[in-house]
Motif scaffolding. Structure first.
Motif, PDB file in Angstrom:
ATOM      1  N   LEU A 264     -37.303  11.223   2.984  1.00  0.00           N
ATOM      2  CA  LEU A 264     -36.334  11.379   4.060  1.00  0.00           C
ATOM      3  C   LEU A 264     -35.136  10.484   3.794  1.00  0.00           C
ATOM      4  CD1 LEU A 264     -38.608  11.365   7.249  1.00  0.00           C
ATOM      5  CD2 LEU A 264     -37.376  13.324   6.305  1.00  0.00           C
ATOM      6  N   LEU A 265     -33.948  11.023   4.038  1.00  0.00           N
ATOM      7  CA  LEU A 265     -32.706  10.268   3.894  1.00  0.00           C
ATOM      8  C   LEU A 265     -32.084  10.082   5.266  1.00  0.00           C
ATOM      9  CD1 LEU A 265     -31.165  12.121   0.803  1.00  0.00           C
ATOM     10  CD2 LEU A 265     -32.534  10.013   0.809  1.00  0.00           C
ATOM     11  N   ALA A 266     -31.860   8.841   5.666  1.00  0.00           N
ATOM     12  CA  ALA A 266     -31.218   8.565   6.947  1.00  0.00           C
ATOM     13  C   ALA A 266     -29.788   9.102   6.911  1.00  0.00           C
ATOM     14  CB  ALA A 266     -31.222   7.072   7.237  1.00  0.00           C
ATOM     15  N   LEU A 267     -29.378   9.732   8.004  1.00  0.00           N
ATOM     16  CA  LEU A 267     -28.067  10.357   8.071  1.00  0.00           C
ATOM     17  C   LEU A 267     -27.005   9.373   8.557  1.00  0.00           C
ATOM     18  CD1 LEU A 267     -29.113  13.764   9.692  1.00  0.00           C
ATOM     19  CD2 LEU A 267     -28.653  13.292   7.269  1.00  0.00           C
ATOM     20  N   ASP A 268     -25.792   9.586   8.086  1.00  0.00           N
ATOM     21  CA  ASP A 268     -24.656   8.777   8.520  1.00  0.00           C
ATOM     22  C   ASP A 268     -24.040   9.448   9.740  1.00  0.00           C
ATOM     23  OD1 ASP A 268     -22.564   7.037   8.792  1.00  0.00           O
ATOM     24  OD2 ASP A 268     -21.460   7.740   7.028  1.00  0.00           O
ATOM     25  N   THR A 269     -24.624   9.196  10.910  1.00  0.00           N
ATOM     26  CA  THR A 269     -24.168   9.822  12.150  1.00  0.00           C
ATOM     27  C   THR A 269     -23.798   8.746  13.161  1.00  0.00           C
ATOM     28  OG1 THR A 269     -26.399   9.865  13.121  1.00  0.00           O
ATOM     29  CG2 THR A 269     -25.745  11.768  11.765  1.00  0.00           C
ATOM     30  N   PRO A 270     -22.960   9.086  14.134  1.00  0.00           N
ATOM     31  CA  PRO A 270     -22.628   8.108  15.183  1.00  0.00           C
ATOM     32  C   PRO A 270     -23.866   7.628  15.931  1.00  0.00           C
ATOM     33  CG  PRO A 270     -21.092   9.949  15.233  1.00  0.00           C
ATOM     34  CD  PRO A 270     -22.177  10.330  14.274  1.00  0.00           C
ATOM     35  N   GLU A 271     -24.839   8.534  16.126  1.00  0.00           N
ATOM     36  CA  GLU A 271     -26.058   8.159  16.840  1.00  0.00           C
ATOM     37  C   GLU A 271     -26.837   7.098  16.062  1.00  0.00           C
ATOM     38  OE1 GLU A 271     -24.719  12.099  18.197  1.00  0.00           O
ATOM     39  OE2 GLU A 271     -25.093  11.245  16.204  1.00  0.00           O
ATOM     40  N   ASN A 272     -26.995   7.301  14.742  1.00  0.00           N
ATOM     41  CA  ASN A 272     -27.703   6.316  13.932  1.00  0.00           C
ATOM     42  C   ASN A 272     -26.954   4.983  13.899  1.00  0.00           C
ATOM     43  OD1 ASN A 272     -29.836   7.963  13.312  1.00  0.00           O
ATOM     44  ND2 ASN A 272     -29.306   8.247  11.169  1.00  0.00           N
ATOM     45  N   THR A 273     -25.630   5.060  13.782  1.00  0.00           N
ATOM     46  CA  THR A 273     -24.832   3.831  13.763  1.00  0.00           C
ATOM     47  C   THR A 273     -25.010   3.030  15.041  1.00  0.00           C
ATOM     48  OG1 THR A 273     -23.181   4.805  12.283  1.00  0.00           O
ATOM     49  CG2 THR A 273     -22.497   2.884  13.568  1.00  0.00           C
ATOM     50  N   ALA A 274     -25.019   3.727  16.182  1.00  0.00           N
ATOM     51  CA  ALA A 274     -25.179   3.048  17.468  1.00  0.00           C
ATOM     52  C   ALA A 274     -26.544   2.370  17.565  1.00  0.00           C
ATOM     53  CB  ALA A 274     -24.994   4.040  18.611  1.00  0.00           C
ATOM     54  N   VAL A 275     -27.590   3.059  17.117  1.00  0.00           N
ATOM     55  CA  VAL A 275     -28.937   2.487  17.167  1.00  0.00           C
ATOM     56  C   VAL A 275     -29.039   1.278  16.244  1.00  0.00           C
ATOM     57  CG1 VAL A 275     -31.362   2.900  16.579  1.00  0.00           C
ATOM     58  CG2 VAL A 275     -30.078   4.611  17.875  1.00  0.00           C
ATOM     59  N   LEU A 276     -28.546   1.428  15.015  1.00  0.00           N
ATOM     60  CA  LEU A 276     -28.633   0.328  14.062  1.00  0.00           C
ATOM     61  C   LEU A 276     -27.809  -0.874  14.518  1.00  0.00           C
ATOM     62  CD1 LEU A 276     -28.482   2.298  10.698  1.00  0.00           C
ATOM     63  CD2 LEU A 276     -30.448   1.084  11.634  1.00  0.00           C
ATOM     64  N   ASP A 277     -26.628  -0.622  15.060  1.00  0.00           N
ATOM     65  CA  ASP A 277     -25.802  -1.736  15.536  1.00  0.00           C
ATOM     66  C   ASP A 277     -26.513  -2.517  16.633  1.00  0.00           C
ATOM     67  OD1 ASP A 277     -23.766  -1.306  13.774  1.00  0.00           O
ATOM     68  OD2 ASP A 277     -22.385  -0.378  15.214  1.00  0.00           O
ATOM     69  N   TYR A 278     -27.214  -1.820  17.505  1.00  0.00           N
ATOM     70  CA  TYR A 278     -27.946  -2.511  18.563  1.00  0.00           C
ATOM     71  C   TYR A 278     -29.015  -3.418  17.975  1.00  0.00           C
ATOM     72  CZ  TYR A 278     -31.309  -3.403  22.243  1.00  0.00           C
ATOM     73  OH  TYR A 278     -32.180  -4.022  23.088  1.00  0.00           O
ATOM     74  N   PHE A 279     -29.805  -2.893  17.027  1.00  0.00           N
ATOM     75  CA  PHE A 279     -30.868  -3.699  16.445  1.00  0.00           C
ATOM     76  C   PHE A 279     -30.324  -4.770  15.498  1.00  0.00           C
ATOM     77  CE2 PHE A 279     -33.333  -0.276  18.182  1.00  0.00           C
ATOM     78  CZ  PHE A 279     -34.540  -0.873  18.524  1.00  0.00           C
ATOM     79  N   ARG A 280     -29.092  -4.571  15.005  1.00  0.00           N
ATOM     80  CA  ARG A 280     -28.438  -5.611  14.200  1.00  0.00           C
ATOM     81  C   ARG A 280     -27.969  -6.777  15.061  1.00  0.00           C
ATOM     82  NH1 ARG A 280     -24.990  -0.876  11.289  1.00  0.00           N
ATOM     83  NH2 ARG A 280     -26.410  -0.442   9.535  1.00  0.00           N
ATOM     84  N   GLY A 281     -27.775  -6.504  16.343  1.00  0.00           N
ATOM     85  CA  GLY A 281     -27.403  -7.574  17.255  1.00  0.00           C
ATOM     86  C   GLY A 281     -25.952  -7.604  17.665  1.00  0.00           C
ATOM     87  N   PHE A 282     -25.172  -6.579  17.311  1.00  0.00           N
ATOM     88  CA  PHE A 282     -23.772  -6.579  17.733  1.00  0.00           C
ATOM     89  C   PHE A 282     -23.340  -5.243  18.333  1.00  0.00           C
ATOM     90  CE2 PHE A 282     -22.642  -4.278  13.912  1.00  0.00           C
ATOM     91  CZ  PHE A 282     -23.372  -4.860  12.886  1.00  0.00           C
ATOM     92  N   GLY A 283     -24.258  -4.568  18.963  1.00  0.00           N
ATOM     93  CA  GLY A 283     -23.938  -3.334  19.659  1.00  0.00           C
ATOM     94  C   GLY A 283     -24.701  -3.265  20.969  1.00  0.00           C
ATOM     95  N   ALA A 284     -24.175  -2.477  21.888  1.00  0.00           N
ATOM     96  CA  ALA A 284     -24.845  -2.301  23.175  1.00  0.00           C
ATOM     97  C   ALA A 284     -26.059  -1.390  23.023  1.00  0.00           C
ATOM     98  CB  ALA A 284     -23.867  -1.707  24.186  1.00  0.00           C
ATOM     99  N   LEU A 285     -26.978  -1.479  23.972  1.00  0.00           N
ATOM    100  CA  LEU A 285     -28.142  -0.604  23.974  1.00  0.00           C
ATOM    101  C   LEU A 285     -27.690   0.843  24.139  1.00  0.00           C
ATOM    102  CD1 LEU A 285     -31.294  -0.328  24.140  1.00  0.00           C
ATOM    103  CD2 LEU A 285     -31.002  -0.376  26.628  1.00  0.00           C
ATOM    104  N   PRO A 286     -27.987   1.730  23.159  1.00  0.00           N
ATOM    105  CA  PRO A 286     -27.612   3.138  23.306  1.00  0.00           C
ATOM    106  C   PRO A 286     -28.447   3.791  24.419  1.00  0.00           C
ATOM    107  CG  PRO A 286     -28.189   2.596  21.022  1.00  0.00           C
ATOM    108  CD  PRO A 286     -28.657   1.458  21.888  1.00  0.00           C
ATOM    109  N   VAL A 287     -28.000   4.949  24.851  1.00  0.00           N
ATOM    110  CA  VAL A 287     -28.799   5.706  25.817  1.00  0.00           C
ATOM    111  C   VAL A 287     -30.050   6.174  25.073  1.00  0.00           C
ATOM    112  CG1 VAL A 287     -28.919   7.727  27.299  1.00  0.00           C
ATOM    113  CG2 VAL A 287     -26.780   6.442  27.108  1.00  0.00           C
ATOM    114  N   PRO A 288     -31.214   5.717  25.479  1.00  0.00           N
ATOM    115  CA  PRO A 288     -32.423   6.045  24.724  1.00  0.00           C
ATOM    116  C   PRO A 288     -32.907   7.460  25.016  1.00  0.00           C
ATOM    117  CG  PRO A 288     -33.013   4.750  26.637  1.00  0.00           C
ATOM    118  CD  PRO A 288     -31.499   4.861  26.638  1.00  0.00           C
ATOM    119  N   PRO A 289     -33.525   8.114  24.006  1.00  0.00           N
ATOM    120  CA  PRO A 289     -34.114   9.433  24.261  1.00  0.00           C
ATOM    121  C   PRO A 289     -35.325   9.340  25.166  1.00  0.00           C
ATOM    122  CG  PRO A 289     -34.647   8.680  22.050  1.00  0.00           C
ATOM    123  CD  PRO A 289     -33.663   7.688  22.609  1.00  0.00           C
TER     124      PRO A 289
END
Length: 294
Positions: A264-289
């Motif tokens: 599996l290859l992770a996609l370069d999407t806004p949704e993935n970026t938002a999730v990763l930024d949150y877990f990286r520590g410099f993004g807000a919590l995305p709306v969770p599924p």
């Protein structure tokens, strides 16, 4: 504690939130080959990370979120520079897996918790089982899952079969139909199980404080922690975090065949970026599924 664990691979806690790497190991250590449920665990030498999750605990336990990383994600291993599936990094140590996640996704890992199959069963048994609801009669011939329709109380062996099965089937209109999303469906079932198990454990603890001893005994026999982790302190804030709601995420990915490997290859999407930024520590919590209320 882990043997030969390189604590330098872990990020120091320098902010209000903490990231825990949760590893579900397929180590067979401690399995009784004559036990009735031995077939569910199987007979595989060595170890691999069967489940990989990152738990982010917010400041002072004010909320928590889980990111599940599919074991077939194709990444560059931190210690070798070679591209392989992410779960193969665990063969060389939990610290290597932690370092690989940080290098690949930019997520700092502060602590590591490893639980094997035997430990998984004992923890479920310690809270008296977990209730999972099935719309149809369900089976998994590989893991040993077999459940009638309805909301059923799963013991440790059946909970393990539910969480790790890869041949999940439902009896619909007289035919057994395999769940079509393959390993993604397995990840979602694991997240569903974790949310329900945490919710039931908290309710059980609130109504029967004596359960604490059983949980501590089970955890002591089955969990492996990194040398820097204080389990008592962590348990207190995690209990509060889980009680306020647990948000769950996965990365959007697409299948590929690389050198004969189905990955599996992770996609370069806004949704993935938002999730990763949150877990990286410099993004807000995305709306969770998915969220389970506290």
């Amino acid at each position: 504690q882990f043997e030969d664990f390189d604590v330098e691979e872990l990020a120091p806690v320098d902010g209000p939130a903490v990231n825990y790497l949760l590893i579900g190991s397929d180590s067979r250590e401690g399995v009784d080959p004559n036990a009735p449920d031995a077939a569910v665990v199987g007979d595989v030498s060595g170890r691999r990370s069967d489940t990989i999750m990152i738990l982010r605990q917010e400041e002072d336990g004010n909320g928590a979120a889980i990111l599940s990383l599919n074991r077939d994600l194709w990444v560059t291993h931190a210690d070798t520079g070679r591209q392989q599936r992410i779960n193969a990094a665990y063969n060389r140590g939990a610290d290597v897996l932690a370092a690989t996640i940080t290098a690949e996704y930019g997520i700092p890992i502060n602590h590591v918790v490893d639980i094997n199959f035997v430990g998984f069963e004992s923890l479920v048994e310690a809270i008296g089982g977990v209730t999972i609801c099935f719309e149809f009669e369900t089976r998994d011939t590989g893991s040993g899952l077999a459940q009638p329709p309805g909301c059923n109380r799963l013991d440790g062996a059946q909970a393990l079969a539910y969480a790790r099965g890869r041949n999940y089937e439902e009896l619909r209109d007289g035919d057994w139909r395999k769940e079509p999303t393959a390993d993604l469906g397995r990840v979602l079932r694991q997240q569903n199980f974790l949310r329900i198990a945490v919710d039931e454990a908290l309710n059980k603890l609130a109504g029967d404080p004596s359960v604490v001893r059983g949980l501590l005994d089970a955890a002591g026999q089955s969990l492996v922690l990194d040398p820097n982790l204080d389990p008592i302190s962590a348990a207190g804030t995690l209990k509060k975090a889980f009680a306020t709601g647990l948000n769950t995420f996965t990365l959007q990915a697409e299948g590929a065949n690389i050198d004969g490997n189905s990955v599996l290859l992770a996609l370069d999407t806004p949704e993935n970026t938002a999730v990763l930024d949150y877990f990286r520590g410099f993004g807000a919590l995305p709306v969770p599924p998915t969220t389970i209320p506290g």
